[in-house]
Design a protein around this motif. Structure first.
Motif, mmCIF file in Angstrom:
data_model
loop_
_atom_site.group_PDB
_atom_site.id
_atom_site.type_symbol
_atom_site.label_atom_id
_atom_site.label_comp_id
_atom_site.label_asym_id
_atom_site.label_seq_id
_atom_site.Cartn_x
_atom_site.Cartn_y
_atom_site.Cartn_z
ATOM 1 N N UNK A 258 0.771 -1.234 0.000
ATOM 2 C CA UNK A 258 0.000 0.000 0.000
ATOM 3 C C UNK A 258 0.802 1.284 0.000
ATOM 4 N N UNK A 259 2.105 1.198 -0.278
ATOM 5 C CA UNK A 259 2.910 2.425 -0.240
ATOM 6 C C UNK A 259 3.012 3.084 -1.615
ATOM 7 N N UNK A 260 2.594 2.371 -2.659
ATOM 8 C CA UNK A 260 2.603 2.980 -3.994
ATOM 9 C C UNK A 260 3.509 2.303 -5.004
ATOM 10 N N UNK A 261 3.780 1.015 -4.816
ATOM 11 C CA UNK A 261 4.638 0.306 -5.775
ATOM 12 C C UNK A 261 4.030 0.282 -7.176
ATOM 13 N N UNK A 262 2.753 -0.096 -7.251
ATOM 14 C CA UNK A 262 2.139 -0.239 -8.574
ATOM 15 C C UNK A 262 1.942 1.130 -9.228
ATOM 16 N N UNK A 263 1.514 2.105 -8.454
ATOM 17 C CA UNK A 263 1.418 3.473 -8.964
ATOM 18 C C UNK A 263 2.764 3.926 -9.525
ATOM 19 N N UNK A 264 3.827 3.608 -8.759
ATOM 20 C CA UNK A 264 5.172 3.998 -9.180
ATOM 21 C C UNK A 264 5.619 3.224 -10.416
ATOM 22 N N UNK A 265 5.369 1.918 -10.437
ATOM 23 C CA UNK A 265 5.750 1.117 -11.605
ATOM 24 C C UNK A 265 5.073 1.662 -12.866
ATOM 25 N N UNK A 266 3.777 1.976 -12.737
ATOM 26 C CA UNK A 266 3.021 2.493 -13.878
ATOM 27 C C UNK A 266 3.595 3.838 -14.332
ATOM 28 N N UNK A 267 3.861 4.714 -13.374
ATOM 29 C CA UNK A 267 4.334 6.056 -13.720
ATOM 30 C C UNK A 267 5.746 6.024 -14.303
ATOM 31 N N UNK A 268 6.627 5.273 -13.658
ATOM 32 C CA UNK A 268 8.023 5.247 -14.103
ATOM 33 C C UNK A 268 8.139 4.586 -15.481
ATOM 34 N N UNK A 269 7.427 3.468 -15.670
ATOM 35 C CA UNK A 269 7.524 2.799 -16.968
ATOM 36 C C UNK A 269 6.957 3.699 -18.070
ATOM 37 N N UNK A 270 5.855 4.394 -17.777
ATOM 38 C CA UNK A 270 5.287 5.309 -18.769
ATOM 39 C C UNK A 270 6.271 6.430 -19.087
ATOM 40 N N UNK A 271 6.886 6.967 -18.043
ATOM 41 C CA UNK A 271 7.848 8.053 -18.233
ATOM 42 C C UNK A 271 9.041 7.630 -19.076
ATOM 43 N N UNK A 272 9.537 6.426 -18.818
ATOM 44 C CA UNK A 272 10.679 5.920 -19.596
ATOM 45 C C UNK A 272 10.274 5.757 -21.061
ATOM 46 N N UNK A 273 9.065 5.226 -21.287
ATOM 47 C CA UNK A 273 8.591 5.044 -22.666
ATOM 48 C C UNK A 273 8.416 6.396 -23.347
ATOM 49 N N UNK A 274 7.887 7.376 -22.600
ATOM 50 C CA UNK A 274 7.707 8.716 -23.176
ATOM 51 C C UNK A 274 9.052 9.351 -23.521
ATOM 52 N N UNK A 275 10.107 8.921 -22.820
ATOM 53 C CA UNK A 275 11.452 9.431 -23.130
ATOM 54 C C UNK A 275 12.069 8.662 -24.308
#
Lengths: 94, 271
Positions: free
Chosen positions: B13-30
């Motif tokens: 519940x600390x935000x692993x999945x939220x973070x995985x989704x955001x970071x992977x999207x950000x890397x793809x956007x880069x």
């Protein structure tokens, strides 16, 4: 925030400070007790050192204490041996 | 060159999945070809956060067991180019994930030219969590400024340093990053929340970013759209900064100070 709160507000109040202190003690302890990637040979080494000491002095099982501290650059390994009080000590060899 | 990046925390519940989704999207956007893998067998949720839940046909266990090809199981994200999702199985037994099986899937992904393989770890330190981090080159440890989360993060760092493939093979250690989530500067200001400095002092891991407590995160998960796509929100911007730092850019930390109110503002505000 009202008028009185200004006088009540504190820059570093007690609860976060308490959390930090409790964490520091707990984590130091958990790292030392080998849950934090401490070398796997530690228990065996502890046992052997104990046996060597017992060749000369009679000590209890808990007389030898290990602490492993992790820093960013190095690991600090601390060995503490509590010798018995004078008179209790007896050379078993010879 | 592909990099395996695990997002882990120990505590749930600390935000692993939220973070995985955001970071992977950000890397793809880069421009990096990126796949994000859900390792939470039996309790998958990454598909929901990524908004691809209705397109799941096959999952990582099907691929490991040879019931589907990798390309059949990979879901291409519709909004973000270069981004793929590999879901976890909802029905299979946890035992279906094996060290060799996961290793083979990662090898195939490398062959497919993926530059970043982001592994979304389940909570806990059981099989799924251990396999998510086993092959990692880099680790993002997600932690809330909360006492039990920090303790579990420390425990997870210990496991990364002792039970990963790199540790076992005596390779260079996993590169570790700390990502602080649900940070509330106002509560830090009143002394009721651990500060960034406190957490860095205790965990001694380089800081990747600080994500503020934000309504945008819940809104993003409601919509099934990684929060980093909401470029006007504080959490979205904080994640964008974290991705930039991951790619080597130097960016100052934002959202870690309270907005300064004037003395008059403080006297008359009623919140």
């Amino acid at each position: 925030m009202g008028l009185l709160d200004i006088f009540r507000s504190r820059p570093q109040g007690p609860s976060a400070k308490m959390a930090k202190e409790r964490l520091q003690i707990l984590i130091a302890h958990e790292r030392a007790s080998g849950q934090h990637g401490a070398p796997h040979y530690l228990p065996a080494m502890q046992q052997e050192i104990l046996e060597v000491i017992r060749k000369y002095v009679h000590v209890e099982d808990d007389a030898v204490k290990f602490e492993v501290e992790h820093n960013e650059q190095f690991e600090l390994f601390e060995l503490n041996i509590t010798l018995p009080e004078k008179g209790e000590a007896s050379r078993q060899s010879d | 060159m592909s990099k395996v990046l695990v997002v882990t925390s120990g505590k749930g519940g600390v935000g692993k999945t939220t973070t995985s989704a955001a970071i992977s999207s950000g890397l793809a956007m880069a421009g990096k070809k990126t796949v994000v893998i859900d390792f939470d067998v039996g309790l998958r949720n990454l598909d929901l956060i990524m908004g691809v839940e209705r397109r799941v046909v096959y999952d990582i266990v099907n691929v490991i067991q040879g019931e589907a090809g990798l390309n059949q199981a990979l879901i291409r994200h519709k909004e973000v180019d270069n981004l793929y999702v590999l879901p976890a199985s909802q029905t299979k037994d946890k035992e279906a994930l094996t060290e060799e099986g996961v290793g083979e899937v990662l090898d195939k992904l490398r062959e497919e030219g993926f530059e970043y393989i982001v592994c979304d770890s389940p909570a806990g330190i059981e099989r799924g969590a251990q396999l998510a981090m086993y092959y990692a080159d880099e680790a993002i440890v997600v932690s809330n400024p909360e006492i039990s989360s920090v303790r579990d993060s420390d425990r997870m760092l210990g496991i990364l340093a002792s039970k990963s493939r790199r540790a076992k093979d005596g390779d260079t250690a996993i590169r570790e990053h700390l990502l602080i989530t649900r940070y509330a500067p106002a509560r830090v200001g009143t002394g009721d929340m651990l500060s960034v400095e406190d957490m860095l002092e205790i965990l001694a891991v380089p800081l990747l970013g600080v994500i503020p407590e934000s309504g945008a995160v819940l809104q993003a998960s409601n919509a099934g759209r990684p929060v980093i796509l909401d470029e006007n929100t504080d959490a979205g911007q904080a994640y964008a900064d974290a991705v930039a730092r991951l790619l080597g850019e130097d960016r100052p930390m934002r959202f870690i100070e309270t907005e300064k109110k004037s003395l008059l503002g403080r006297l008359f505000s009623r919140s």
